[in-house]
Design a protein around this motif. Structure first.
Motif, PDB file in Angstrom:
ATOM      1  N   PRO A  16       0.731  -1.195  -0.147  1.00  0.00           N
ATOM      2  CA  PRO A  16      -0.043  -0.029   0.124  1.00  0.00           C
ATOM      3  C   PRO A  16       0.877   1.159  -0.309  1.00  0.00           C
ATOM      4  CG  PRO A  16       0.215  -0.992   2.505  1.00  0.00           C
ATOM      5  CD  PRO A  16       0.493  -1.773   0.772  1.00  0.00           C
ATOM      6  N   SER A  17       0.499   2.573  -0.513  1.00  0.00           N
ATOM      7  CA  SER A  17       0.966   3.740  -0.625  1.00  0.00           C
ATOM      8  C   SER A  17       1.356   4.253   0.783  1.00  0.00           C
ATOM      9  CB  SER A  17       0.949   4.376  -1.833  1.00  0.00           C
ATOM     10  OG  SER A  17      -0.772   4.713  -1.553  1.00  0.00           O
ATOM     11  N   MET A  18       0.044   3.720   1.075  1.00  0.00           N
ATOM     12  CA  MET A  18      -0.515   5.162   2.434  1.00  0.00           C
ATOM     13  C   MET A  18      -0.417   3.814   3.813  1.00  0.00           C
ATOM     14  SD  MET A  18      -0.956   8.047   1.836  1.00  0.00           S
ATOM     15  CE  MET A  18      -1.487   8.246   3.640  1.00  0.00           C
ATOM     16  N   PRO A  19       0.545   4.264   5.457  1.00  0.00           N
ATOM     17  CA  PRO A  19       0.041   3.596   5.779  1.00  0.00           C
ATOM     18  C   PRO A  19      -1.059   2.837   6.493  1.00  0.00           C
ATOM     19  CG  PRO A  19       1.767   5.429   6.379  1.00  0.00           C
ATOM     20  CD  PRO A  19       0.531   6.119   5.589  1.00  0.00           C
ATOM     21  N   THR A  20      -0.797   1.266   6.390  1.00  0.00           N
ATOM     22  CA  THR A  20      -1.521   0.398   6.906  1.00  0.00           C
ATOM     23  C   THR A  20      -1.530   0.119   7.802  1.00  0.00           C
ATOM     24  OG1 THR A  20      -1.588  -1.025   5.353  1.00  0.00           O
ATOM     25  CG2 THR A  20      -3.303   0.936   4.554  1.00  0.00           C
ATOM     26  N   PRO A  21      -2.067  -0.940   8.634  1.00  0.00           N
ATOM     27  CA  PRO A  21      -2.494  -2.164   9.621  1.00  0.00           C
ATOM     28  C   PRO A  21      -2.144  -3.117   8.890  1.00  0.00           C
ATOM     29  CG  PRO A  21      -4.375  -0.758  10.205  1.00  0.00           C
ATOM     30  CD  PRO A  21      -3.748  -0.138   8.721  1.00  0.00           C
ATOM     31  N   PRO A  22      -0.999  -4.322   9.341  1.00  0.00           N
ATOM     32  CA  PRO A  22      -0.658  -5.197   8.211  1.00  0.00           C
ATOM     33  C   PRO A  22      -1.320  -5.889   8.497  1.00  0.00           C
ATOM     34  CG  PRO A  22       0.821  -5.288  10.464  1.00  0.00           C
ATOM     35  CD  PRO A  22      -0.244  -3.908  10.874  1.00  0.00           C
ATOM     36  N   GLY A  34      16.733  -9.971  13.239  1.00  0.00           N
ATOM     37  CA  GLY A  34      17.486 -11.378  12.564  1.00  0.00           C
ATOM     38  C   GLY A  34      16.919 -12.655  12.207  1.00  0.00           C
ATOM     39  N   GLU A  35      16.048 -13.270  14.066  1.00  0.00           N
ATOM     40  CA  GLU A  35      15.470 -14.519  13.115  1.00  0.00           C
ATOM     41  C   GLU A  35      14.195 -14.730  12.145  1.00  0.00           C
ATOM     42  OE1 GLU A  35      14.815 -15.276  17.207  1.00  0.00           O
ATOM     43  OE2 GLU A  35      16.734 -16.106  18.011  1.00  0.00           O
ATOM     44  N   ALA A  36      13.503 -13.447  12.300  1.00  0.00           N
ATOM     45  CA  ALA A  36      12.532 -13.635  11.136  1.00  0.00           C
ATOM     46  C   ALA A  36      13.145 -12.890  10.311  1.00  0.00           C
ATOM     47  CB  ALA A  36      11.283 -12.064  11.646  1.00  0.00           C
ATOM     48  N   GLN A  37      13.500 -13.117  10.027  1.00  0.00           N
ATOM     49  CA  GLN A  37      14.231 -12.778   8.376  1.00  0.00           C
ATOM     50  C   GLN A  37      15.168 -14.133   8.655  1.00  0.00           C
ATOM     51  OE1 GLN A  37      17.818  -9.916   8.107  1.00  0.00           O
ATOM     52  NE2 GLN A  37      16.503  -8.632   6.733  1.00  0.00           N
ATOM     53  N   HIS A  38      15.550 -14.709   9.056  1.00  0.00           N
ATOM     54  CA  HIS A  38      16.148 -16.051   8.712  1.00  0.00           C
ATOM     55  C   HIS A  38      14.850 -16.683   7.692  1.00  0.00           C
ATOM     56  CE1 HIS A  38      18.534 -19.573   8.472  1.00  0.00           C
ATOM     57  NE2 HIS A  38      17.936 -20.689   9.610  1.00  0.00           N
ATOM     58  N   ALA A  39      13.421 -16.502   8.658  1.00  0.00           N
ATOM     59  CA  ALA A  39      12.411 -17.444   8.999  1.00  0.00           C
ATOM     60  C   ALA A  39      11.748 -17.205   6.938  1.00  0.00           C
ATOM     61  CB  ALA A  39      11.660 -17.361   9.273  1.00  0.00           C
ATOM     62  N   ILE A  55       6.784  -9.240   7.722  1.00  0.00           N
ATOM     63  CA  ILE A  55       7.436  -9.207   9.141  1.00  0.00           C
ATOM     64  C   ILE A  55       7.097  -7.718   9.554  1.00  0.00           C
ATOM     65  CG2 ILE A  55       9.095  -8.974  10.735  1.00  0.00           C
ATOM     66  CD1 ILE A  55      10.309 -10.128   8.070  1.00  0.00           C
ATOM     67  N   VAL A  56       6.392  -7.903  11.454  1.00  0.00           N
ATOM     68  CA  VAL A  56       6.029  -6.744  11.916  1.00  0.00           C
ATOM     69  C   VAL A  56       6.497  -6.827  13.223  1.00  0.00           C
ATOM     70  CG1 VAL A  56       4.011  -6.136  13.200  1.00  0.00           C
ATOM     71  CG2 VAL A  56       3.551  -7.221  10.676  1.00  0.00           C
ATOM     72  N   GLY A  57       6.887  -6.230  13.483  1.00  0.00           N
ATOM     73  CA  GLY A  57       7.458  -5.325  14.846  1.00  0.00           C
ATOM     74  C   GLY A  57       6.945  -5.120  15.140  1.00  0.00           C
ATOM     75  N   VAL A  58       6.347  -5.836  17.328  1.00  0.00           N
ATOM     76  CA  VAL A  58       5.487  -6.215  18.536  1.00  0.00           C
ATOM     77  C   VAL A  58       5.784  -5.382  18.971  1.00  0.00           C
ATOM     78  CG1 VAL A  58       3.453  -7.448  19.392  1.00  0.00           C
ATOM     79  CG2 VAL A  58       4.287  -7.099  17.067  1.00  0.00           C
ATOM     80  N   ASP A  59       5.386  -4.363  19.736  1.00  0.00           N
ATOM     81  CA  ASP A  59       5.518  -3.745  21.235  1.00  0.00           C
ATOM     82  C   ASP A  59       6.704  -2.869  20.762  1.00  0.00           C
ATOM     83  OD1 ASP A  59       3.663  -5.445  22.620  1.00  0.00           O
ATOM     84  OD2 ASP A  59       4.656  -7.082  23.353  1.00  0.00           O
ATOM     85  N   SER A 139      19.545   6.197  19.723  1.00  0.00           N
ATOM     86  CA  SER A 139      18.414   6.515  19.873  1.00  0.00           C
ATOM     87  C   SER A 139      18.082   4.728  18.684  1.00  0.00           C
ATOM     88  CB  SER A 139      17.624   6.858  19.877  1.00  0.00           C
ATOM     89  OG  SER A 139      17.724   8.066  20.977  1.00  0.00           O
ATOM     90  N   GLN A 140      17.476   4.040  18.877  1.00  0.00           N
ATOM     91  CA  GLN A 140      17.347   2.548  18.486  1.00  0.00           C
ATOM     92  C   GLN A 140      15.239   2.805  18.294  1.00  0.00           C
ATOM     93  OE1 GLN A 140      19.533  -0.487  19.114  1.00  0.00           O
ATOM     94  NE2 GLN A 140      19.660  -0.477  17.572  1.00  0.00           N
ATOM     95  N   LEU A 141      15.335   2.366  16.813  1.00  0.00           N
ATOM     96  CA  LEU A 141      13.522   1.824  17.613  1.00  0.00           C
ATOM     97  C   LEU A 141      13.695   0.432  17.274  1.00  0.00           C
ATOM     98  CD1 LEU A 141      10.995   2.661  17.736  1.00  0.00           C
ATOM     99  CD2 LEU A 141      10.727   2.458  15.236  1.00  0.00           C
ATOM    100  N   VAL A 142      13.253  -0.475  18.186  1.00  0.00           N
ATOM    101  CA  VAL A 142      13.438  -2.382  18.356  1.00  0.00           C
ATOM    102  C   VAL A 142      11.646  -2.837  19.016  1.00  0.00           C
ATOM    103  CG1 VAL A 142      15.517  -1.994  19.237  1.00  0.00           C
ATOM    104  CG2 VAL A 142      14.125  -1.862  20.973  1.00  0.00           C
ATOM    105  N   ALA A 143      12.322  -4.268  18.316  1.00  0.00           N
ATOM    106  CA  ALA A 143      10.085  -4.123  18.752  1.00  0.00           C
ATOM    107  C   ALA A 143      10.542  -5.376  19.750  1.00  0.00           C
ATOM    108  CB  ALA A 143       9.832  -5.080  17.710  1.00  0.00           C
ATOM    109  N   GLY A 144       9.659  -6.075  20.828  1.00  0.00           N
ATOM    110  CA  GLY A 144       9.622  -6.682  21.510  1.00  0.00           C
ATOM    111  C   GLY A 144       9.431  -8.264  21.124  1.00  0.00           C
ATOM    112  N   ARG A 145       8.729  -8.158  19.881  1.00  0.00           N
ATOM    113  CA  ARG A 145       9.097  -9.743  19.206  1.00  0.00           C
ATOM    114  C   ARG A 145       8.366  -9.083  17.507  1.00  0.00           C
ATOM    115  NH1 ARG A 145       3.716  -9.783  21.064  1.00  0.00           N
ATOM    116  NH2 ARG A 145       2.778 -10.560  19.280  1.00  0.00           N
ATOM    117  N   TYR A 146       9.042  -9.842  16.537  1.00  0.00           N
ATOM    118  CA  TYR A 146       8.717 -10.104  15.223  1.00  0.00           C
ATOM    119  C   TYR A 146       8.077 -10.493  15.045  1.00  0.00           C
ATOM    120  CZ  TYR A 146      12.279  -6.471  15.449  1.00  0.00           C
ATOM    121  OH  TYR A 146      13.351  -5.233  16.152  1.00  0.00           O
TER     122      TYR A 146
END
Length: 173
Positions: A16-22, A34-39, A55-59, A139-146
């Protein structure tokens, strides 16, 4: 009128060209990107339609790592160094257009001017904080899980493929 910022050369037909929920069903969840990329790479290697995978970064968390203490010497040194690089660049550009053999003058003028402006801007910026931020950080934006999502018509197949991958890898890779 079309949006010049919509999509990219790497985006597929379903991006999508606009931000939308996955969309899609979860087929795997991982603690690192990295694990999600490997999968997803495993899915691609096994002819899974990865163009339907997300791939969705959550939390999400903003992590600010303090890298050091700021002092006037450190601030002015950093300002002089960054100003010197920019001044050197401008001086070299000006030197390209000067008469043959006279390139050193513009380079030195650019370097000196860059140092002075770098010092001034760094000093003004640091003084304006009035001691409220006497540290440097990154600063870095990270997720609790992917989570890896797939469209419903392929979700079960993807889940099975990733489950087999997890059973084969004793170290979690």
């Amino acid at each position: 009128m079309t949006n010049p910022f919509a999509g990219s050369s790497r985006s597929g037909p379903h991006t999508p060209s606009m931000p939308t929920p996955p969309t899609g069903w979860p087929i795997g969840s991982y603690t690192t990107y990295g694990e999600a990329q490997h999968a997803v790479d495993h899915l691609a290697d096994n002819d899974f339609p990865v163009q339907e995978v997300t791939i969705v970064g959550v939390d999400l968390m903003l992590v600010e790592r303090v890298t050091g203490r700021l002092s006037w010497a450190r601030v002015l040194g950093g300002g002089a160094a960054s100003g010197a690089w920019f001044g050197l660049f401008v001086g070299l550009i000006m030197g390209l257009f000067s008469q043959a053999g006279a390139w050193i003058g513009p380079v030195l003028v650019g370097l000196g001017t860059g140092v002075v402006f770098g010092l001034v801007f760094a000093a003004v910026g640091y003084a304006s904080t009035r001691g409220r931020r006497d540290f440097s950080s990154a600063s870095q934006l990270v997720a609790g899980r992917y989570d890896v999502l797939a469209q419903p018509k392929h979700a079960e197949q993807g889940r099975d493929m990733l489950a087999r991958l997890a059973m084969r890898a004793p170290d979690g890779q």
